[in-house]
Every structure is written in C-alpha cells, then in structure tokens.
Design a protein around this motif. Sequence first.
Motif, PDB file in Angstrom:
ATOM      1  N   VAL A 132       0.772  -1.365   0.017  1.00  0.00           N
ATOM      2  CA  VAL A 132       0.149  -0.143   0.080  1.00  0.00           C
ATOM      3  C   VAL A 132       0.971   1.205   0.089  1.00  0.00           C
ATOM      4  CG1 VAL A 132      -1.774   1.285   1.246  1.00  0.00           C
ATOM      5  CG2 VAL A 132      -1.780  -1.476   1.270  1.00  0.00           C
ATOM      6  N   HIS A 133       0.758   2.090  -1.011  1.00  0.00           N
ATOM      7  CA  HIS A 133       1.659   3.122  -1.011  1.00  0.00           C
ATOM      8  C   HIS A 133       0.857   4.414  -0.377  1.00  0.00           C
ATOM      9  CE1 HIS A 133       4.130   0.953  -3.931  1.00  0.00           C
ATOM     10  NE2 HIS A 133       3.195   0.647  -4.606  1.00  0.00           N
ATOM     11  N   ARG A 134       1.814   5.462  -0.296  1.00  0.00           N
ATOM     12  CA  ARG A 134       1.313   6.485   0.221  1.00  0.00           C
ATOM     13  C   ARG A 134       0.141   7.161  -0.156  1.00  0.00           C
ATOM     14  NH1 ARG A 134       5.421  11.288   0.433  1.00  0.00           N
ATOM     15  NH2 ARG A 134       4.571  11.487  -1.537  1.00  0.00           N
ATOM     16  N   HIS A 135      -0.865   7.852   0.272  1.00  0.00           N
ATOM     17  CA  HIS A 135      -2.133   8.317  -0.260  1.00  0.00           C
ATOM     18  C   HIS A 135      -3.050   7.566  -1.037  1.00  0.00           C
ATOM     19  CE1 HIS A 135       0.357  12.185  -0.437  1.00  0.00           C
ATOM     20  NE2 HIS A 135      -0.249  12.219   0.731  1.00  0.00           N
ATOM     21  N   TYR A 136      -2.963   6.131  -0.797  1.00  0.00           N
ATOM     22  CA  TYR A 136      -3.630   5.031  -1.041  1.00  0.00           C
ATOM     23  C   TYR A 136      -4.695   4.905   0.071  1.00  0.00           C
ATOM     24  CZ  TYR A 136      -1.259   3.117  -5.055  1.00  0.00           C
ATOM     25  OH  TYR A 136      -0.507   2.997  -6.173  1.00  0.00           O
ATOM     26  N   VAL A 137      -5.989   4.240  -0.106  1.00  0.00           N
ATOM     27  CA  VAL A 137      -7.007   4.005   0.830  1.00  0.00           C
ATOM     28  C   VAL A 137      -7.089   2.493   0.914  1.00  0.00           C
ATOM     29  CG1 VAL A 137      -9.328   4.590   1.364  1.00  0.00           C
ATOM     30  CG2 VAL A 137      -8.063   6.371   0.279  1.00  0.00           C
ATOM     31  N   VAL A 138      -7.323   2.136   2.185  1.00  0.00           N
ATOM     32  CA  VAL A 138      -7.609   0.754   2.543  1.00  0.00           C
ATOM     33  C   VAL A 138      -8.964   0.791   3.117  1.00  0.00           C
ATOM     34  CG1 VAL A 138      -7.197  -1.194   3.853  1.00  0.00           C
ATOM     35  CG2 VAL A 138      -5.293   0.245   2.851  1.00  0.00           C
ATOM     36  N   GLU A 139     -10.048   0.029   2.565  1.00  0.00           N
ATOM     37  CA  GLU A 139     -11.126  -0.431   3.246  1.00  0.00           C
ATOM     38  C   GLU A 139     -11.355  -1.755   3.621  1.00  0.00           C
ATOM     39  OE1 GLU A 139     -15.784  -0.737   1.656  1.00  0.00           O
ATOM     40  OE2 GLU A 139     -14.466  -0.388   0.102  1.00  0.00           O
ATOM     41  N   ILE A 140     -11.734  -1.808   4.952  1.00  0.00           N
ATOM     42  CA  ILE A 140     -11.965  -3.119   5.642  1.00  0.00           C
ATOM     43  C   ILE A 140     -13.572  -3.173   5.966  1.00  0.00           C
ATOM     44  CG2 ILE A 140     -11.559  -4.772   7.368  1.00  0.00           C
ATOM     45  CD1 ILE A 140      -8.707  -3.705   7.492  1.00  0.00           C
ATOM     46  N   ASP A 141     -14.246  -4.154   5.178  1.00  0.00           N
ATOM     47  CA  ASP A 141     -15.393  -4.289   5.651  1.00  0.00           C
ATOM     48  C   ASP A 141     -16.004  -5.568   6.156  1.00  0.00           C
ATOM     49  OD1 ASP A 141     -18.410  -4.181   5.393  1.00  0.00           O
ATOM     50  OD2 ASP A 141     -18.389  -4.272   3.391  1.00  0.00           O
ATOM     51  N   ASP A 142     -16.558  -5.337   7.406  1.00  0.00           N
ATOM     52  CA  ASP A 142     -16.903  -6.614   8.142  1.00  0.00           C
ATOM     53  C   ASP A 142     -18.224  -6.878   8.230  1.00  0.00           C
ATOM     54  OD1 ASP A 142     -18.166  -4.538   9.818  1.00  0.00           O
ATOM     55  OD2 ASP A 142     -17.007  -5.222  11.597  1.00  0.00           O
ATOM     56  N   GLY A 143     -18.924  -6.229   7.279  1.00  0.00           N
ATOM     57  CA  GLY A 143     -20.348  -6.570   6.983  1.00  0.00           C
ATOM     58  C   GLY A 143     -21.393  -5.540   7.763  1.00  0.00           C
ATOM     59  N   LEU A 144     -21.053  -5.133   8.803  1.00  0.00           N
ATOM     60  CA  LEU A 144     -21.615  -4.169   9.887  1.00  0.00           C
ATOM     61  C   LEU A 144     -21.441  -2.649   9.265  1.00  0.00           C
ATOM     62  CD1 LEU A 144     -20.658  -5.599  13.183  1.00  0.00           C
ATOM     63  CD2 LEU A 144     -22.542  -6.109  11.884  1.00  0.00           C
ATOM     64  N   ARG A 145     -20.136  -2.401   9.111  1.00  0.00           N
ATOM     65  CA  ARG A 145     -19.724  -0.902   8.568  1.00  0.00           C
ATOM     66  C   ARG A 145     -18.517  -0.813   8.083  1.00  0.00           C
ATOM     67  NH1 ARG A 145     -17.479   4.035  11.250  1.00  0.00           N
ATOM     68  NH2 ARG A 145     -17.284   2.669  13.188  1.00  0.00           N
ATOM     69  N   VAL A 147     -15.039   0.507   6.925  1.00  0.00           N
ATOM     70  CA  VAL A 147     -13.875   1.552   7.422  1.00  0.00           C
ATOM     71  C   VAL A 147     -12.828   1.860   6.922  1.00  0.00           C
ATOM     72  CG1 VAL A 147     -12.403   2.097   9.565  1.00  0.00           C
ATOM     73  CG2 VAL A 147     -14.400   0.591  10.123  1.00  0.00           C
ATOM     74  N   PHE A 148     -12.584   2.965   6.479  1.00  0.00           N
ATOM     75  CA  PHE A 148     -11.409   3.492   5.397  1.00  0.00           C
ATOM     76  C   PHE A 148     -10.261   3.939   6.244  1.00  0.00           C
ATOM     77  CE2 PHE A 148     -15.727   3.742   3.605  1.00  0.00           C
ATOM     78  CZ  PHE A 148     -15.668   3.062   2.604  1.00  0.00           C
ATOM     79  N   PHE A 149      -9.083   3.530   5.854  1.00  0.00           N
ATOM     80  CA  PHE A 149      -7.794   3.992   6.373  1.00  0.00           C
ATOM     81  C   PHE A 149      -7.014   4.511   5.337  1.00  0.00           C
ATOM     82  CE2 PHE A 149      -9.405   0.195   8.780  1.00  0.00           C
ATOM     83  CZ  PHE A 149      -9.176   0.791  10.033  1.00  0.00           C
ATOM     84  N   TYR A 150      -6.596   5.718   5.385  1.00  0.00           N
ATOM     85  CA  TYR A 150      -6.002   6.537   4.533  1.00  0.00           C
ATOM     86  C   TYR A 150      -4.274   6.488   4.938  1.00  0.00           C
ATOM     87  CZ  TYR A 150      -4.250  10.911   2.042  1.00  0.00           C
ATOM     88  OH  TYR A 150      -3.818  11.829   0.970  1.00  0.00           O
ATOM     89  N   LYS A 151      -3.557   5.942   4.073  1.00  0.00           N
ATOM     90  CA  LYS A 151      -2.082   5.954   4.120  1.00  0.00           C
ATOM     91  C   LYS A 151      -1.498   7.200   3.960  1.00  0.00           C
ATOM     92  CE  LYS A 151       1.832   2.875   4.051  1.00  0.00           C
ATOM     93  NZ  LYS A 151       2.411   1.845   3.767  1.00  0.00           N
ATOM     94  N   THR A 152      -0.717   8.108   5.202  1.00  0.00           N
ATOM     95  CA  THR A 152      -0.019   9.193   4.884  1.00  0.00           C
ATOM     96  C   THR A 152       1.449   8.752   5.364  1.00  0.00           C
ATOM     97  OG1 THR A 152      -0.432   9.676   7.375  1.00  0.00           O
ATOM     98  CG2 THR A 152      -2.066  10.507   5.656  1.00  0.00           C
ATOM     99  N   GLU A 153       2.247  10.205   5.299  1.00  0.00           N
ATOM    100  CA  GLU A 153       3.535  10.089   5.644  1.00  0.00           C
ATOM    101  C   GLU A 153       3.806   9.543   6.895  1.00  0.00           C
ATOM    102  OE1 GLU A 153       7.316  10.335   4.004  1.00  0.00           O
ATOM    103  OE2 GLU A 153       5.703  11.366   2.954  1.00  0.00           O
TER     104      GLU A 153
END
Length: 176
Positions: A132-145, A147-153
């Motif tokens: 995962v490179h800088r400024h990419y977004v990771v989404e983890i979906d557990d079915g309930l809601r 969640v988005f994680f944004y990779k920064t410096e």
Amino acid sequence: MQLRKETCIGCECELQYTKSIPTKQMGVMMHMGERFCTGGKRARKFKRSDPKIYVPDWCPKRKKPCELRVYCFKNKNEWRLHEMLCHDLSMDISPDGWRYAPLYELHTDLTPQEFAKICNDAPDAETLHVAVHRHYVVEIDDGLRPVFFYKTERGYELAPSFDAAEARKNKREDTD
C-alpha cells in the motif's frame, strides 16, 4: 486510532418483543421482554451471555473473513494533483472518492478494530499481504460498517468521509 464498537441499536433486524401474549413468529416462540435478531431465515433470541448493546459474534450481517479493498488514484494526473496539493499545503489532504479507483479486492482475517491497532506498527506486507503506497485508501468491510484507512507520511489515519461508491465507479486509466 480508536474505532467505536458497533451496536445493534437502530438495526432493522433487532426486535424487542413487547406484546403481553406470547406468539410464534419467524420460527420461534416470542415472550414479552425478550430481544431477537431477525436477520436470518429464523429469528434468533439474544442469550444472557450475549452483549447487551454491542453486536454479537453470531450476527448474520457479519462477514468472515472481512472484505479488503485497496484504492489507488485512477490516473497519473489525479496522483500528481493530489501530491502537489499536499506539498503546497504542507499537509496530507483527505482523499476524494472521485479521484480513486479500486486496485485490489481481497479478503482478510483482520477486523477493522484489529487492523487499527496494528496498522502503524507492522508492515503492510505482513498485515494485509499487499503493498500500500502513500495516499492510497484501504477499506475493511466486516459487514456491519466499512472502515476506511488513508495512508499518509506518518502512517494510517481514518478517512470517514471517503466515498467508496464513487471510487468503485472509476476504472484505472493508465496501468503501465
């Protein structure tokens, strides 16, 4: 990074039986004061040992394993613009869904809460098994809601306003 635990409050599948006369509905006998989950084919009664407000492990909405999506910029121009804005403002700006497109769609055994605890301590290759490179977004979906994680410096940050539906409409344009 603290994520709030999901609750059953407000869920359309939660049913608090309030009628004084017991009746059989959705395959189970319901008595006054009992709590049920109507998310599956049959209603399921909450047991005494189940959490009072938080979502139980057996919730029919829960996905096991969780869905993992990584979003990258849809083209080089969007990436350049984002990098220039971050550089000029001397800070990482929040990601806009219309600039991104899906890069990977995988599964992970990590829940969003587990990932939030370890994401800034362990390398991505060990936790997510993808780069995962800088400024990419990771989404983890557990079915309930999801969640988005944004990779920064400085590491991962939560990105609650990321529009994944808009990002999923896009296709990567330059894949060289």
